[in-house]
Design a protein around this motif. Structure first.
Motif: not given
Length: 1158
Positions: A109-118, A161-165, A176-184
């Motif tokens: 799967q692919l997910q753009f960060l819309i208008n964020e260049g990521a 900035k939060w990705l649901y998986v 968390n997209i910024e730090s790429f660390i799982l939330s509790g």
């Protein structure tokens, strides 16, 4: 610059002597040359190792085995993921980028960060990657590897900035997209479903937040369970249980209802006010049967529900057809109101996206197009027109329209040929495209500075031949098993615009370019080229037999039977594999067929495939060769000039002692065998064959003896029962005979000694389909890069010597020549080089009437391995280009003021150039060696053993950085460049760790440091081996990200917001942050930092920008070191002050004490 000085005396050279004892000099005779030779040769070589570097530039074609699709509606960037771990990024024309995951895991799967260049990618190895698209070479910033759960679905809300998986266990994690660390914060499956449920709901197949309230998350499970989860309250709002499995879910923009697609081919509509049952269930393609039940339908794999302000809503889905309609192609259905449109696709649908004007899900979507990703194609449907036409794709996605069998790469073409090909090719394009695509969007620049590849012209060679009748279908199928018109080789002269195609049915088609249509007939020449060693009689029997048949002789010639007659194999003789159209044909503007040369069946044996081809427009000649011999065709006079076996070309200069077999009772001279029937080739019996030959020139008695091990062709090695040499072809050692005697009748044509033509296979799905001779088990290795042994039990294996390369050139055919003349250089599979001088009339009228004289001289040069390439340099080291004819339109209206005459460039048959009398340098490259000979003395100046453990697949003499070098691609994946003429190694890089036969067959070099190959069955990869181009690559590539303001959300108005409810927002950081949710388990996922920042800095390190970047990095490092030094100094000062203070206190304490008080 380095100066090389070589002293030439015609007898000895500076090349080292080979270990086998044979001299490195390739001259067959050691007598001194009478031609004037320079005593001292000075050549300045400017190329150094610093001028070369291997780098991928751009990839063309539809991604092979695509798996995922995503779109950024603001940046207008499209991303396509593939099963091999590749990601293709497509934007406006000229923006085309390919990046690859190192793991090679499939992209799920692919997910753009819309208008964020990521861009976020989810791979099959359960890893999430964050790509930085703000640089022209995307790089991974972060990676997150899940250890205990499998990723099944991802969702990233707009401006979040939060990705649901979602995972296979049914759990939903938040990253968390910024730090790429799982939330509790985790939504466990057992909390989402009812406690009374006894079965697991299955993997998560859908995640989306409500357009009305971002705090509500809709979770869809595969079993048919749908849960609305309240993120704030951490509980479910409602649960839906449906009997059929769910494949996808799509919201209405108001957030009050949503639509689901199911495995039974149904669509269900649900309203949030009443979730007990769907308020609408439809089977779009399911008809009601007589018993009242719906007929069973295929699953609807995906549905999208989009609203429009000025019309009814669009419902787009894939699949859902009834099972009883077998054989129907994959479909995409568009439901617009009551109208249902079914679009049939050529390939299975992988994924699709509906493109909308706004990125906000809670606004009216206004769809304008549908992007459909197919297994082998990529189309865009226009939704703004009622007939739903498709957009014309500005990117080449149809390279694989038919399987690719060969490639050729031309750089620095004449500037007028590209617009001309485009203008004519545009007339033959498909119609019915959407009118919104502007033709000016295509980039038609030359390849060295262009990123976009555009198909200019398409040519079908099958139109030259008659369609086989029912009686001939079986015979054609026997020969090639699939496509008798498959292309094996192509040769193109851009200056004269003459184009030649070699087909698998042993035919050559010559085309001329014209801007006008014409009514003409196609001339057909038939060549009987089937000479075998058992037909060669002893020298004593041929003393009185001439080498060449008399062109004016009237010996009885058998009339060739019609190729359309069902002739038994045992008596099939002198017929071609295909029948050329013999009537007047109207040819449209473009490339028009003028001549077809076909090899004939001989005594029930099919012709062998053509292995080499070359044409020269200035000479008006065409040469072709195979494992039986060589043929030269005059395409101006439509005659055969030469048709001989390679053994006859040597004459008495043959360096091998070949074993001849017992002759047959009806034995005959090999020249008669090769030349008979040449006067009965085509229906026009008035055309006669002009065969003017000179007697073979005898070489001196001092011939060079070769060691047997060196003389063997490396083409005898095989891999997995198939011949691995790119130069080897069906070269058979003899005809199969019935046991009991050499004179017995032949076996069937498909015996082990004579296999038929194999299937015309694509280079994209490369299986080596060459015939196999009897070998020992030792040679059947599974390593493609294995050194091909040259040890053969008998020289009899090498009696069939294939012609592997041909080139016309202005050169010296004899040692006694003082001026260059037109010559044909012939390279064979035994590593031998033959030079055939020719005498061509200079006057245009004489050229059309007088015969061309061909005089094989017996000149032999020798190398290790099959000969692959020739090149020619002058005494200054500059490349000598072959002469050519300037293009003229033969079908243009006659102009009495300006008569059309042949205009030749760099053509001097008697060579009036005074400078050319000093001689030139001939570069010859084989599978193992490269040599440079000084002509006309034929002295070997330089020799270089390219490889001992592998063999060269492709070699070309190319121009790089205003100089010349020899570029080689080896079977072990190495790309090498050698300086010319000294053959000094400049580059040796292991580019492809694992070699691929597809790459081996399609790899080709060209000038300017460019090369390309077919990296997959549907994609072309372009690379560069020039350091200058690598440095400038960043400026050539398009920008993947440009700063654009995000469009503002629409104002819903007071009344609509009051009665309909505004979309509620909430602070996700407050819910998912570490302060509120805590930390996730470390064993659940592992964070892997990427190299995105460093890659971006390294990518910018080219040119002036690179220098500035290096200086900035150096300053930062220096500043960091100074900062560390300052910190250490301050720390030392603090420590010293502390020590001084403690020492003073201790001194005051002990000042008044006596010695006995301590």
């Amino acid at each position: 610059m380095k100066k090389f000085r070589k002293v030439l005396d015609g007898l000895t050279t500076s090349s080292p002597v080979n270990p086998g004892g044979s001299p490195a000099c390739g001259s067959a005779a050691g007598t001194p040359s009478t031609a004037p030779t320079p005593r001292e040769l000075e050549i300045q070589e400017t190329l150094m190792s610093e001028h070369f570097q291997i780098c991928k530039t751009v990839r063309h074609g539809v991604p092979y085995q695509p798996t995922a699709l995503a779109f950024d509606p603001v940046q207008k960037i499209l991303a396509i993921g593939s099963r091999s771990g590749g990601v293709r990024l497509l934007g406006r024309p000229g923006v085309d980028c390919h990046c690859q995951h190192e793991s090679g895991a499939a992209v799920l799967q692919l997910q753009f960060l819309i208008n964020e260049g990521a861009l976020v990618t989810a791979c099959a190895d359960d890893t999430l990657h964050l790509w930085n698209l703000r640089q022209r070479r995307p790089a991974i910033l972060h990676s997150l590897k899940f250890n205990r759960e499998r990723i099944t679905f991802c969702h990233l809300p707009f401006q979040s900035k939060w990705l649901y998986v979602g995972t296979e266990r049914g759990n939903t994690h938040i990253v968390n997209i910024e730090s790429f660390i799982l939330s509790g914060y985790v939504i466990m499956w057992n909390k989402a479903i009812e406690l009374s449920t006894k079965t697991h709901p299955g993997p998560v197949v859908h995640l989306s937040d409500s357009p009305k309230d971002e705090g509500k998350l809709l979770i869809g499970f595969e079993s048919g369970t749908i849960v609305m989860w309240d993120l704030r309250a951490k509980r479910t709002d409602f649960r839906i249980h449906y009997d059929e499995a769910i494949h996808s879910v799509s919201w209405h923009h108001e957030g009050r209802q949503f639509m689901c697609s199911h495995s039974d081919g149904s669509l269900s509509m649900w309203n949030l006010r009443n979730t007990a049952k769907p308020f609408q269930v439809t089977f779009p393609h399911g008809k009601t049967q007589r018993d009242g039940r719906k007929e069973s339908c295929k699953p609807i794999l995906k549905v999208e529900y989009k609203t429009s302000r000025n019309s009814e809503a669009f419902v787009v889905f894939s699949g859902g057809l009834s099972y009883d309609k077998a054989g129907r192609r994959p479909t995409l259905t568009i439901m617009h109101g009551k109208a249902i449109t079914v679009l049939e696709m050529d390939y299975p649908i992988v994924d699709f996206l509906v493109l909308c004007e706004t990125p906000y899900l809670n606004e009216v979507q206004e769809p304008y197009a549908v992007v459909v990703l197919l297994e082998k194609d990529f189309v865009v449907v226009d939704l703004t027109q009622s007939n739903f036409p498709i957009f014309e794709n500005p990117y080449p996605m149809d390279i694989h329209e038919s399987p690719v069998t060969c490639t050729a790469y031309f750089a620095n073409c004449p500037p007028d040929i590209i617009p001309m090909l485009y203008s004519i090719g545009a007339k033959h394009k498909k119609t019915g495209y959407s009118h919104k695509v502007c033709q000016s969007s295509y980039v038609l620049e030359t390849w060295p500075v262009s990123v976009t590849l555009q198909m200019l012209y398409k040519l079908k060679t099958s139109k030259v031949f008659e369609k086989p009748k029912s009686g001939d279908v079986g015979r054609s199928a026997e020969l090639v098993e699939e496509d008798p018109y498959a292309v094996q080789m192509i040769s193109w002269c851009p200056q004269s615009r003459i184009f030649c195609v070699v087909g698998i049915s042993a035919h050559v088609i010559l085309y001329r370019f014209s801007k006008h249509d014409a009514n003409t007939t196609i001339t057909s020449l038939e060549v009987r080229l089937q000479c075998e060693m058992e037909d060669v009689i002893s020298p004593s029997d041929t003393e009185n037999t001439p080498y060449f048949s008399d062109p004016s002789g009237h010996s009885p010639q058998p009339q060739p039977p019609s190729p359309r007659s069902n002739t038994p194999d045992s008596v099939r003789d002198s017929i071609p594999c295909l029948k050329v159209k013999d009537r007047m044909i109207r040819m449209p503007p473009g490339y028009q067929a003028e001549l077809v040369v076909q090899l004939l069946w001989v005594d029930g044996e099919p012709p062998q495939q053509i292995t080499s081809l070359d044409l020269n427009s200035a000479y008006g000649l065409l040469a072709l060769g195979n494992c039986n011999g060589l043929a030269i065709v005059d395409y101006l006079q439509k005659t055969i000039l030469l048709c001989m076996s390679t053994l006859e070309l040597y004459g008495s200069a043959d360096p091998f002692q070949r074993l001849t077999r017992s002759p047959r009772k009806n034995r005959q001279s090999t020249s008669d065998f090769c030349m008979r029937g040449l006067s009965n080739f085509h229906s026009d019996s008035k055309k006669r064959i002009r065969t003017s030959y000179q007697s073979l020139t005898e070489l001196s008695d001092n011939q060079v003896s070769l060691d047997l091990e060196r003389s063997k062709s490396p083409t005898s090695d095989h891999v997995n029962g198939h011949c691995t040499s790119p130069t080897s072809q069906p070269c058979l050692t003899g005809r199969a005979r019935v046991p009991g005697g050499p004179e017995g009748p032949r076996l069937a044509r498909r015996g082990p000694g004579r296999p038929p033509f194999r299937k015309a296979q694509s280079a994209a799905c490369m299986e080596v389909s060459l015939p196999v001779s009897s070998l020992t088990e030792e040679s059947r290795e599974n390593s493609f890069s294995r050194s091909r042994s040259s040890s053969v039990s008998s020289i009899d294996r090498e009696t069939k010597e294939a012609v592997t390369t041909l080139q016309f050139a202005e050169s010296y055919g004899r040692k006694s020549d003082t001026l260059p003349t037109p010559c044909l250089w012939v390279g064979t599979s035994l590593g031998l080089v033959l030079i055939i001088p020719m005498s061509i009339p200079t006057d245009e009228q004489e050229r059309q009437e007088d015969p061309v004289t061909v005089a094989p001289t017996g000149t032999v040069l020798m190398l290790k391995g099959s000969v692959l390439r020739f090149g020619f340099l002058d005494c200054g080291g500059a490349l000598i280009n072959s002469p050519y004819e300037v293009w003229r339109d033969q079908h243009a209206p006659d102009d009495s003021d300006r008569p059309r005459k042949r205009k030749l460039v760099n053509f001097s048959p008697s060579s009036s150039q005074e400078a050319s009398g000093d001689g030139d340098l001939a570069v010859v490259c084989s599978e193992r060696q490269a040599k440079v000979f000084f002509m006309p003395s034929q002295a070997c100046l330089y020799v270089h053993n390219i490889t001992e453990s592998s063999f060269v697949l492709r070699a070309d003499v190319v121009s790089v950085c205003n100089s010349v070098c020899l570029a080689c691609f080896c079977a072990n994946g190495h790309i090498m460049t050698l300086s010319l003429p000294s053959l000094r190694p400049l580059l040796d890089v292991s580019y492809l760790p694992l070699t691929d036969m597809r790459i081996a067959r399609t790899f080709c070099f060209t000038n300017g440091g460019q090369a390309l190959y077919l990296c997959s069955p549907t994609e072309i990869q372009r690379i560069t081996y020039s350091q200058e181009m690598c440095d400038n690559l960043q400026e050539m590539l398009g920008e993947l990200f440009t700063p654009i303001e995000t469009p503002e959300a629409q104002n819903r108005g007071f009344l609509k917001g009051f009665f309909g409810g505004n979309a509620q927002t909430f602070d996700r950081e407050e819910l998912f942050g570490e302060a509120a949710a805590g930390k996730a388990s470390r064993s659940l996922a592992q964070h892997i930092p990427g190299q995105g920042g460093m890659e971006g800095m390294k990518a910018a390190a080219g040119g002036v920008v690179g220098e500035l970047a290096r200086a900035r990095i150096a300053l930062d490092e220096r500043g960091q070191r100074l900062g560390e030094l300052e910190e250490r100094t301050a720390l030392m000062m603090t420590s010293a002050d502390t020590f001084s203070k403690h020492a003073h206190e201790l001194m005051l304490k002990c000042k008044d004490k006596k010695w006995y008080q301590f």
